[in-house]
Design a protein around this motif. Structure first.
Motif, PDB file in Angstrom:
ATOM      1  N   ILE A 149      40.457  36.343  37.934  1.00  0.00           N
ATOM      2  CA  ILE A 149      39.765  37.581  37.579  1.00  0.00           C
ATOM      3  C   ILE A 149      39.735  38.542  38.763  1.00  0.00           C
ATOM      4  O   ILE A 149      39.917  39.755  38.609  1.00  0.00           O
ATOM      5  N   GLU A 150      39.530  38.007  39.958  1.00  0.00           N
ATOM      6  CA  GLU A 150      39.515  38.853  41.153  1.00  0.00           C
ATOM      7  C   GLU A 150      40.849  39.578  41.318  1.00  0.00           C
ATOM      8  O   GLU A 150      40.891  40.787  41.583  1.00  0.00           O
ATOM      9  N   LYS A 151      41.951  38.843  41.148  1.00  0.00           N
ATOM     10  CA  LYS A 151      43.273  39.436  41.344  1.00  0.00           C
ATOM     11  C   LYS A 151      43.694  40.307  40.162  1.00  0.00           C
ATOM     12  O   LYS A 151      44.346  41.337  40.340  1.00  0.00           O
ATOM     13  N   ALA A 152      43.332  39.886  38.950  1.00  0.00           N
ATOM     14  CA  ALA A 152      43.783  40.597  37.753  1.00  0.00           C
ATOM     15  C   ALA A 152      42.989  41.864  37.488  1.00  0.00           C
ATOM     16  O   ALA A 152      43.504  42.800  36.860  1.00  0.00           O
TER      17      ALA A 152
ATOM     18  N   ARG B 180      61.024  34.644  31.069  1.00  0.00           N
ATOM     19  CA  ARG B 180      60.241  35.392  30.074  1.00  0.00           C
ATOM     20  C   ARG B 180      58.792  35.439  30.540  1.00  0.00           C
ATOM     21  O   ARG B 180      58.018  34.513  30.276  1.00  0.00           O
ATOM     22  N   PRO B 181      58.408  36.507  31.230  1.00  0.00           N
ATOM     23  CA  PRO B 181      57.015  36.607  31.680  1.00  0.00           C
ATOM     24  C   PRO B 181      56.066  36.797  30.502  1.00  0.00           C
ATOM     25  O   PRO B 181      56.424  37.354  29.458  1.00  0.00           O
ATOM     26  N   GLY B 182      54.821  36.332  30.689  1.00  0.00           N
ATOM     27  CA  GLY B 182      53.784  36.552  29.691  1.00  0.00           C
ATOM     28  C   GLY B 182      53.197  37.945  29.825  1.00  0.00           C
ATOM     29  O   GLY B 182      53.891  38.896  30.194  1.00  0.00           O
ATOM     30  N   ILE B 183      51.909  38.077  29.534  1.00  0.00           N
ATOM     31  CA  ILE B 183      51.218  39.357  29.688  1.00  0.00           C
ATOM     32  C   ILE B 183      50.873  39.498  31.168  1.00  0.00           C
ATOM     33  O   ILE B 183      49.968  38.836  31.673  1.00  0.00           O
ATOM     34  N   VAL B 184      51.602  40.354  31.873  1.00  0.00           N
ATOM     35  CA  VAL B 184      51.520  40.422  33.332  1.00  0.00           C
ATOM     36  C   VAL B 184      50.396  41.365  33.744  1.00  0.00           C
ATOM     37  O   VAL B 184      50.337  42.522  33.306  1.00  0.00           O
ATOM     38  N   VAL B 185      49.514  40.873  34.608  1.00  0.00           N
ATOM     39  CA  VAL B 185      48.381  41.663  35.092  1.00  0.00           C
ATOM     40  C   VAL B 185      48.287  41.510  36.606  1.00  0.00           C
ATOM     41  O   VAL B 185      48.855  40.595  37.193  1.00  0.00           O
ATOM     42  N   GLY B 186      47.551  42.416  37.225  1.00  0.00           N
ATOM     43  CA  GLY B 186      47.361  42.350  38.666  1.00  0.00           C
ATOM     44  C   GLY B 186      47.573  43.697  39.316  1.00  0.00           C
ATOM     45  O   GLY B 186      47.690  44.732  38.639  1.00  0.00           O
TER      46      GLY B 186
ATOM     47  N   LEU C 171      45.087  34.205  25.455  1.00  0.00           N
ATOM     48  CA  LEU C 171      46.314  34.981  25.619  1.00  0.00           C
ATOM     49  C   LEU C 171      47.144  34.439  26.783  1.00  0.00           C
ATOM     50  O   LEU C 171      46.601  33.884  27.747  1.00  0.00           O
ATOM     51  N   PRO C 172      48.466  34.642  26.728  1.00  0.00           N
ATOM     52  CA  PRO C 172      49.359  34.127  27.781  1.00  0.00           C
ATOM     53  C   PRO C 172      49.424  35.052  28.994  1.00  0.00           C
ATOM     54  O   PRO C 172      50.478  35.586  29.344  1.00  0.00           O
ATOM     55  N   PHE C 173      48.275  35.241  29.652  1.00  0.00           N
ATOM     56  CA  PHE C 173      48.238  36.072  30.848  1.00  0.00           C
ATOM     57  C   PHE C 173      48.969  35.383  31.999  1.00  0.00           C
ATOM     58  O   PHE C 173      49.052  34.153  32.071  1.00  0.00           O
ATOM     59  N   VAL C 174      49.454  36.206  32.933  1.00  0.00           N
ATOM     60  CA  VAL C 174      50.031  35.684  34.169  1.00  0.00           C
ATOM     61  C   VAL C 174      49.907  36.769  35.233  1.00  0.00           C
ATOM     62  O   VAL C 174      50.060  37.958  34.952  1.00  0.00           O
ATOM     63  N   LEU C 175      49.588  36.366  36.453  1.00  0.00           N
ATOM     64  CA  LEU C 175      49.441  37.316  37.552  1.00  0.00           C
ATOM     65  C   LEU C 175      50.802  37.809  38.031  1.00  0.00           C
ATOM     66  O   LEU C 175      51.779  37.047  38.064  1.00  0.00           O
TER      67      LEU C 175
ATOM     68  N   ARG D 104      39.668  43.135  39.738  1.00  0.00           N
ATOM     69  CA  ARG D 104      39.099  43.880  40.863  1.00  0.00           C
ATOM     70  C   ARG D 104      40.192  44.408  41.792  1.00  0.00           C
ATOM     71  O   ARG D 104      40.210  45.590  42.143  1.00  0.00           O
ATOM     72  N   ASP D 105      41.116  43.551  42.200  1.00  0.00           N
ATOM     73  CA  ASP D 105      42.165  43.977  43.127  1.00  0.00           C
ATOM     74  C   ASP D 105      43.173  44.918  42.477  1.00  0.00           C
ATOM     75  O   ASP D 105      43.923  45.602  43.177  1.00  0.00           O
ATOM     76  N   ALA D 106      43.198  44.945  41.153  1.00  0.00           N
ATOM     77  CA  ALA D 106      44.193  45.762  40.448  1.00  0.00           C
ATOM     78  C   ALA D 106      43.826  47.242  40.421  1.00  0.00           C
ATOM     79  O   ALA D 106      44.659  48.073  40.052  1.00  0.00           O
ATOM     80  N   ASN D 107      42.577  47.581  40.780  1.00  0.00           N
ATOM     81  CA  ASN D 107      42.138  48.986  40.768  1.00  0.00           C
ATOM     82  C   ASN D 107      42.436  49.626  39.414  1.00  0.00           C
ATOM     83  O   ASN D 107      43.049  50.693  39.317  1.00  0.00           O
ATOM     84  N   LEU D 108      41.995  48.967  38.357  1.00  0.00           N
ATOM     85  CA  LEU D 108      42.339  49.389  37.003  1.00  0.00           C
ATOM     86  C   LEU D 108      41.832  50.781  36.655  1.00  0.00           C
ATOM     87  O   LEU D 108      42.464  51.502  35.883  1.00  0.00           O
ATOM     88  N   LEU D 109      40.682  51.161  37.214  1.00  0.00           N
ATOM     89  CA  LEU D 109      40.084  52.445  36.849  1.00  0.00           C
ATOM     90  C   LEU D 109      40.446  53.563  37.814  1.00  0.00           C
ATOM     91  O   LEU D 109      40.135  54.729  37.565  1.00  0.00           O
ATOM     92  N   GLY D 110      41.081  53.219  38.938  1.00  0.00           N
ATOM     93  CA  GLY D 110      41.438  54.239  39.914  1.00  0.00           C
ATOM     94  C   GLY D 110      40.257  54.757  40.705  1.00  0.00           C
ATOM     95  O   GLY D 110      40.329  55.849  41.279  1.00  0.00           O
TER      96      GLY D 110
END
Length: 699
Positions: free
Chosen positions: A687-690, A534-540, A569-573, A692-698
């Protein structure tokens, strides 16, 4: 007069909009739904009292329809349209009507030969506000129009988050074919044929395999005496879908996403009064438009929202003319469809060659010998898991809806196959030679009956196939959303049980819980080699900016978080989730479950503060009153159930809304102890992986 019977070919997302609009169109009856997926066809057909079919031939043989709307992926449009015209049916084809002007001409000519009508699904031309804009322009209310700016600026998440096997991502041209028809249709309908003078692709992003795709286009054209600028943007940007006409007497702006028309005019006042009067006039228009739209949506229980009104306007024009035997409305005619597609062809031809190039997939040197099967391998978690398995030395078989997967750089290690998740024997065949199956599939349904068929039923079928094939391990991904997380005093562990009665939980949480219950029963009774994650809130990397596990988004720039937003919050990479799933292959953990939740680090507010500090983008964050969410949901429930008489409406609960806020903390020791799992513990690295590296804004 007998109603015109209309069938929908394709039962995907857009089909519901067509169905609702047809139901509201006088002289028309939605009589059939056709889709290669029997469950999809039956689900939509039952909702609208129509017949369900799995082939066009069967629908035609039953003489169930007089006309069809073709809503399939665009590369199938021409073939299906030609077939339907041959069968004597009128056709309306969703945009893009075909993949080229030549193909569109063939459909037009076939319609003429068959004595049937071919319409283009340029629905935004049916908006009331657009009708007012066009009429005012033709009456000279804006003076002589010299230029126009037509903008489609709306985030396209699949470019950055997938799924990457969509038709629109296969080539750069497909992106323009997908987004360009509406802007081109506006220009052609207002000014006539468009001559393209310049085109460029903007802000490329790399798809898996380092294959670039543009996230925007800028196109210049001319229609008669009017210079037209087309701007298409797919990065995370505020929604701006508009048509701006610049005339000698006024500037008119149509917000076609919201059916709002505002006209800025000169006035004869002097000095400071002149700009004040201009702004007051604009304010008055905005207020009037907003009140009108709010009233229309409120009294119609939101069935007449702007997008829905565009389809209603299109259908009224198309079928009104058909019923009367008058010529087709020029906005949706075959000739208009050809002209729009010709302009798009010309725009594609004007792009630099490098902007149209598609990277050739790697040449295979061996045939993969998969030891792992990933169902849902083209999704966010599945893509990362597949690449992690390859990095660990495994060949992988990925089950996908199509044969275009996001692994063009791994032909020696990954094979993609298309198998129905409802076909146990075909699934068992796909599992031959495989040691471990990862089932990451999920189905976002609207009724419990659909969830039982498409989510729970599929989970059981996959499990039965795994036992039939002798698979050594089945790893199933549930969700932490199934827990009651409404009490901050209760710590969630793997031993925390789900509620005995889940009927007042959201369908996703309830369905996943039911999947787990049935799979554990198969483990207990028949020895299914099951492990549940059961993954948490997955980001990255590859994840979306607009993550609904955090709050309700209102575009890229505003979010209403679930609750006050101060609890952790239950974040996870994403990389940590993939690592945890891989670790479930070997240890003796059959029959157990694991909550893959990272170290406690950020609250919702902390997450958005980190986005601001890292990317320089301030997102408007508003707290969400959970009691207000629940009250609003209760009102909607009553209206849908008793006023609109819809079936399968989910009963709301306050606990469900509180659970969305993830108020309960999680114990995180079991996967670390049993699996040796070590998620990221350093806040700066997280934070770097979740972010900056995630390119959230494109960008």
């Amino acid at each position: 007069m007998t109603d015109i019977r209309v069938g929908l070919i394709g039962a995907g997302y857009i089909a519901s909009w067509h169905a609702e609009a047809l139901a509201a169109t006088r002289g028309v009856r939605l009589s059939a739904i056709c889709d290669v997926s029997e469950s999809a066809a039956q689900g939509l057909a039952q909702a609208w009292g129509a017949q369900a079919f799995t082939s066009v031939d069967a629908m035609a043989e039953a003489q169930a329809v007089d006309a069809v709307h073709i809503l399939t992926p665009p590369h199938l449009h021409e073939e299906i349209a030609l077939k339907c015209l041959t069968l004597g049916l009128h056709v309306l084809v969703e945009k893009p009507v075909a993949e080229s002007a030549a193909a569109t001409m063939r459909i037009r000519d076939a319609a003429a030969s068959a004595g049937r009508r071919f319409h283009a699904g340029h629905n935004f031309l049916g908006l009331p506000a657009y009708g007012r804009m066009k009429a005012a322009m033709q009456a000279g209310a804006y003076g002589r129009v010299s230029s126009a700016e037509i903008t489609w600026a709306l985030p396209l998440a699949p470019l950055r988050s997938g799924p990457f096997n969509l038709w629109l991502l296969r080539t750069p041209q497909n992106l323009l074919l997908e987004l360009g028809p509406h802007p081109m249709a506006f220009a052609h309908d207002l000014f006539g044929p468009v001559t393209i003078t310049h085109a460029e692709a903007l802000k490329p992003v790399m798809l898996p395999g380092d294959d670039p795709r543009p996230q925007g286009f800028r196109i210049l054209g001319r229609a008669g005496d009017v210079d037209v600028t087309f701007t298409l943007s797919m990065v995370e940007v505020i929604d701006d879908r508009s048509v701006v006409l610049r005339g000698s007497s006024a500037r008119a702006r149509l917000d076609f996403a919201n059916d709002v028309l505002v006209v800025e005019r000169d006035n004869a006042s002097d000095l400071v009064v002149n700009p004040l009067r201009r702004q007051l006039d604009l304010s008055r228009q905005h207020l009037a438009e907003g009140l009108r739209n709010a009233w229309v949506q409120a009294v119609s229980l939101n069935t007449k929202n702007p997008y829905g009104r565009s389809f209603r306007g299109m259908n009224a024009a198309v079928y009104g003319a058909l019923a009367k035997g008058t010529p087709p409305d020029p906005r949706f005619s075959a000739d208009s469809a050809v002209a729009v597609m010709q302009a798009l062809d010309d725009a594609i031809a004007a792009l630099p060659p490098e902007a149209r190039a598609v990277k050739a997939p790697a040449v295979p040197t061996r045939t993969p010998k998969p030891s792992a099967l990933v169902i849902g391998g083209t999704g966010f978690i599945g893509r990362t898991l597949t690449r992690r398995l390859v990095a660990e030395g495994s060949d992988v078989r990925v089950l996908s809806r199509g044969r275009h997967g996001p692994f063009p750089d791994l032909p020696d290690r990954v094979e993609t196959v298309c198998v129905s998740l409802h076909d146990q024997d075909a699934l068992a065949q796909a599992m031959q030679g495989v040691d471990v199956v990862f089932n990451l599939a999920k189905s976002l349904d609207k009724t419990w009956e659909d969830a039982l068929r498409n989510d729970v039923g599929v989970a059981v079928t996959v499990a039965e196939a795994a036992m039939q094939a002798g698979v050594r391990r089945l790893v199933y991904t549930g969700t932490i959303a199934s827990y009651d997380m409404s009490d901050p005093r209760v710590t969630i562990t793997e031993d925390t049980s789900f509620a005995a009665d889940m009927r007042d939980r959201n369908l996703y949480a309830r369905s996943k819980a039911e999947c787990e219950r049935r799979l554990m029963a198969l483990h207990d009774e028949r020895g299914l080699p099951l492990v549940i994650a059961r993954p948490g809130i997955v980001v990255g990397h590859g994840g979306p900016l607009q993550h609904w596990g955090i709050g309700r988004w209102h575009g890229a720039g505003a979010v209403r978080i679930w609750g006050h937003g101060r609890n952790i919050l239950p974040f996870v990479l994403i990389d940590d989730v993939a690592d945890g799933l891989v670790r479930m292959i070997d240890p003796d953990v059959v029959g157990q479950s694991f909550n893959l939740v990272g170290e406690p680090m950020l609250s919702a507010r902390g997450y958005f503060d980190a986005i601001h500090q890292t990317l320089g983008a301030r997102i408007r964050v508003s707290p969400g009153n959970l009691h207000a969410f629940y009250a609003s949901d209760a009102v909607k429930y009553a209206l849908k159930k008793y006023a609109l008489r819809r079936k399968g409406v989910v009963r709301p609960s306050l606990a469900d809304w509180k659970s969305r806020a993830h108020l309960s903390p999680f114990a995180i020791d079991k996967p670390r102890r049993a699996l040796g799992w070590r998620p990221e513990t350093d806040p700066e690295c997280f934070i770097e992986k979740a972010i900056r590296d995630a390119n959230l804004l494109g960008l």
